[in-house]
Design an enzyme around this catalytic site. Sequence first.
Site, PDB file in Angstrom:
ATOM      1  N   ASP A   1      -0.242   5.047   1.015  1.00 33.27           N
ATOM      2  CA  ASP A   1      -0.487   6.013   2.095  1.00 33.27           C
ATOM      3  C   ASP A   1      -0.389   5.336   3.462  1.00 33.27           C
ATOM      4  O   ASP A   1      -1.034   4.304   3.715  1.00 33.27           O
ATOM      5  CB  ASP A   1      -1.861   6.651   1.925  1.00 33.27           C
TER       6      ASP A   1
ATOM      7  N   ASP B   1       0.864  -1.169   0.000  1.00 33.76           N
ATOM      8  CA  ASP B   1       0.000   0.000   0.000  1.00 33.76           C
ATOM      9  C   ASP B   1       0.914   1.237   0.000  1.00 33.76           C
ATOM     10  O   ASP B   1       2.117   1.131   0.288  1.00 33.76           O
ATOM     11  CB  ASP B   1      -0.870  -0.051   1.263  1.00 33.76           C
TER      12      ASP B   1
END
Length: 213
Positions: free
Chosen positions: A11, A9
């Site tokens: 963020d 991922d």
Amino acid sequence: MAPFLVVLDVDSTLIEDEVIELLAAEAGALDAVATITSEAMNGRLDFAASLEARVATLAGLPETAFAAVLDRVTVTRGVEELVAGVHRAGGFVGVVSGGFHEIVDTLAERLGLDYWRANRLEVADGFLTGRVRGDIIDARAKADTVTEWASDCGVALRQTVAVGDGANDLEMMSITGLSVGFDAKAPVRDEADVIMDVRDLAQVLPLLGLPRP
């Protein structure tokens, strides 16, 4: 055949920030957006609907804000070591994000990533419209992306690793051979194979049987 594929991922995982919140700060909408982000990452709101609501607050923001936000992004400790270690072993590293290509593209190129995918913000006449272009990268899209990239680089899903922190990472985590909850929210802590609370992504290397630098 490559030994493994690591997909992260972006963020609050690859980077220390939530880009939508940095953009919202530029637009004067940080408080509202931060609340929605927290609810979505903890699985209490549908991700796609929450993204649309947050992006709507950015309407009228000049596209020059992307450069200002990029300057404020902090890459998480250990990312460079993780990428270098995986590449030395012949593996691949990708990132798939509910965030935005306008920021992810530059980060991915700087870090030498093999794959990346994210949402795109619609811009007209130099200003954000408050809408996302194309299909939203949600939990299902993240899982589909991992499957696509594994096939592309010749890695079996059992040899893939997913690293994330929020509820929208759970579907990709469910199909990989190893899932890592990185400083994770409650839903991920309940499901991940490994939990990492120290924010240093080089910790992933020993899980792959690789030495830390």
